[in-house]
Structures are given as structure tokens and as C-alpha cells.
Write a protein that holds these residues in place. Structure first.
Motif, PDB file in Angstrom:
ATOM      1  N   MET A  10       0.844  -1.170   0.000  1.00 15.91           N
ATOM      2  CA  MET A  10       0.000   0.000   0.000  1.00 15.91           C
ATOM      3  C   MET A  10       0.888   1.232   0.000  1.00 15.91           C
ATOM      4  SD  MET A  10      -3.085  -0.555   2.606  1.00 15.91           S
ATOM      5  CE  MET A  10      -2.078  -1.611   3.581  1.00 15.91           C
TER       6      MET A  10
ATOM      7  N   ILE B 189      -2.559   6.878  -0.665  1.00 14.09           N
ATOM      8  CA  ILE B 189      -3.673   7.213   0.214  1.00 14.09           C
ATOM      9  C   ILE B 189      -4.366   8.438  -0.359  1.00 14.09           C
ATOM     10  CG2 ILE B 189      -4.350   7.941   2.533  1.00 14.09           C
ATOM     11  CD1 ILE B 189      -1.853   6.508   3.573  1.00 14.09           C
TER      12      ILE B 189
ATOM     13  N   VAL C 285      -7.377   3.848   0.168  1.00 12.71           N
ATOM     14  CA  VAL C 285      -6.020   3.307   0.128  1.00 12.71           C
ATOM     15  C   VAL C 285      -5.969   2.239  -0.959  1.00 12.71           C
ATOM     16  CG1 VAL C 285      -4.241   2.095   1.446  1.00 12.71           C
ATOM     17  CG2 VAL C 285      -5.742   3.700   2.602  1.00 12.71           C
TER      18      VAL C 285
ATOM     19  N   VAL D 280      -4.343  -1.079  -2.607  1.00 18.37           N
ATOM     20  CA  VAL D 280      -3.707  -2.282  -2.084  1.00 18.37           C
ATOM     21  C   VAL D 280      -2.594  -2.754  -3.016  1.00 18.37           C
ATOM     22  CG1 VAL D 280      -4.091  -4.707  -1.488  1.00 18.37           C
ATOM     23  CG2 VAL D 280      -5.848  -3.007  -0.974  1.00 18.37           C
TER      24      VAL D 280
ATOM     25  N   VAL E 134     -11.376   3.377   4.117  1.00 24.34           N
ATOM     26  CA  VAL E 134     -10.894   3.246   5.487  1.00 24.34           C
ATOM     27  C   VAL E 134     -11.465   4.382   6.331  1.00 24.34           C
ATOM     28  CG1 VAL E 134      -8.844   3.125   6.947  1.00 24.34           C
ATOM     29  CG2 VAL E 134      -8.760   2.253   4.595  1.00 24.34           C
TER      30      VAL E 134
ATOM     31  N   ILE F 217      -6.206  -1.182   8.737  1.00 20.12           N
ATOM     32  CA  ILE F 217      -4.930  -0.695   8.235  1.00 20.12           C
ATOM     33  C   ILE F 217      -4.108  -0.403   9.480  1.00 20.12           C
ATOM     34  CG2 ILE F 217      -3.722   1.079   6.916  1.00 20.12           C
ATOM     35  CD1 ILE F 217      -5.631  -0.654   5.227  1.00 20.12           C
TER      36      ILE F 217
ATOM     37  N   LEU G 129       2.736   0.632   6.422  1.00 20.47           N
ATOM     38  CA  LEU G 129       1.303   0.361   6.400  1.00 20.47           C
ATOM     39  C   LEU G 129       1.053  -1.065   5.939  1.00 20.47           C
ATOM     40  CD1 LEU G 129      -0.165   3.578   4.736  1.00 20.47           C
ATOM     41  CD2 LEU G 129      -0.403   2.879   7.109  1.00 20.47           C
ATOM     42  N   THR G 130       0.087  -1.731   6.564  1.00 21.12           N
ATOM     43  CA  THR G 130      -0.305  -3.073   6.147  1.00 21.12           C
ATOM     44  C   THR G 130      -1.796  -3.240   6.383  1.00 21.12           C
ATOM     45  OG1 THR G 130       0.187  -5.436   6.318  1.00 21.12           O
ATOM     46  CG2 THR G 130       0.222  -4.175   8.371  1.00 21.12           C
ATOM     47  N   VAL G 131      -2.436  -4.066   5.570  1.00 20.86           N
ATOM     48  CA  VAL G 131      -3.842  -4.402   5.775  1.00 20.86           C
ATOM     49  C   VAL G 131      -3.904  -5.855   6.236  1.00 20.86           C
ATOM     50  CG1 VAL G 131      -4.204  -4.950   3.318  1.00 20.86           C
ATOM     51  CG2 VAL G 131      -6.162  -4.483   4.786  1.00 20.86           C
TER      52      VAL G 131
ATOM     53  N   TRP H 109      -4.331   2.343  12.182  1.00 19.27           N
ATOM     54  CA  TRP H 109      -4.536   3.592  11.453  1.00 19.27           C
ATOM     55  C   TRP H 109      -6.001   3.802  11.122  1.00 19.27           C
ATOM     56  CZ3 TRP H 109      -5.743   5.392   6.470  1.00 19.27           C
ATOM     57  CH2 TRP H 109      -5.328   6.703   6.215  1.00 19.27           C
TER      58      TRP H 109
ATOM     59  N   VAL I 288     -11.153  -0.878   7.822  1.00 18.58           N
ATOM     60  CA  VAL I 288     -11.618  -1.012   6.440  1.00 18.58           C
ATOM     61  C   VAL I 288     -13.126  -1.251   6.467  1.00 18.58           C
ATOM     62  CG1 VAL I 288     -11.473  -2.384   4.328  1.00 18.58           C
ATOM     63  CG2 VAL I 288      -9.398  -1.906   5.657  1.00 18.58           C
TER      64      VAL I 288
END
Length: 139
Positions: A1, A4, A54, A56, A74, A87, A94-96, A129, A132
Motif C-alpha cells: 500500500m 492514500i 487506500v 492495495v 478506510v 490498516i 502500512l499493512t492491511v 490507522w 476497512v
């Protein structure tokens, strides 16, 4: 990611919303009834000031229906609770992932068996953060 975008509810684009549903099984006769108009901003975004988009990258969430190139909606105002997809900022990245709490200890779990869960420890820099709420992808 790595991308944004801030939500912009100023567009006000409305599209027709039909009263009848679309059958995913056997087809049914079409109806010409329009229920009203649908503004996707109103439908998808509950808290405009706290909502971001965001994009992916990566495939760790494919079993949750989240694919590379998808856009996630998000909401930063929602509480990140167990089993929600979030997130997270983990060690500056950053990671989902799906947030899980076991015995009070958080972990970030992928939805792809090729990846392992990340158990959060006190040594890690960790912050949720946002939560989703929706995923947008082309078919």
C-alpha cells in the motif's frame, strides 16, 4: 500500500437505483421501477472527515476478497475491534490485515495461507490507522 487518498464528498454524483434486485440464480423479468438515486459517497462513506481511500499492493488478503490494485475505504473514526480488517502501521510500514485479540494480545492475521500471522509485541512500533469498511475492485 503506497497510495492514500482523502475522500471528497463534494461531487454529489447520483445514479439511478432500481427497486428490483438482480437475481444471481435464475433470471427474473426486468422491472422498470426506479427506487430513487444513489450517491456512492453517501452509501459508502459514513464519516467523511475521517475517511480515506487506500490502494492495495500484495496478496496477503485475497481470501477476504481484497486483491492487488483494489481500493479500500478506510474509516479512522471507527473502533478497531476483534476480527475487523484494519490498516495498521507496523514498524513504520502500512499493512492491511485482520485484527485479532487472543488473551488480550493483538495480532495481525493475513487471509492467505502463504503468510503467517504477526503477533504484536511491546518491542514493535504498532498503531491501528483505521478500519476497512469497503473494498472496491473491478470485475
Amino acid at each position: 500500500m503506497n497510495t492514500i487518498y482523502k475522500s471528497d464528498n463534494g461531487t454529489g454524483l447520483r445514479c439511478p437505483l432500481y427497486l428490483s434486485t438482480v437475481e444471481a440464480g435464475f433470471p427474473s423479468p426486468a422491472e422498470d421501477y426506479v427506487e430513487g438515486s444513489l450517491d456512492l459517497n453517501e452509501y459508502l462513506i459514513k464519516h467523511p472527515a475521517a475517511t480515506f481511500f487506500v490502494r492495495v499492493s500484495g496478496d496477503s488478503m485475497v481470501n477476504a476478497g481484497i486483491y492487488p490494485g483494489d481500493i479500500l475505504i478506510v474509516d479512522r473514526s471507527l473502533e478497531p475491534v476483534d476480527k475487523k480488517i484494519v490498516i495498521a502501521v507496523l514498524n513504520g510500514e502500512l499493512t492491511v490485515k485482520r485484527l485479532r485479540y487472543r488473551a488480550g494480545v493483538p495480532s495481525l492475521e493475513p487471509e492467505n495461507d502463504n503468510y503467517t500471522p504477526i503477533k504484536i509485541s511491546e518491542e514493535m512500533s504498532f498503531e491501528i490507522w483505521g478500519v476497512v469498511t469497503n473494498v472496491i475492485h473491478k470485475v
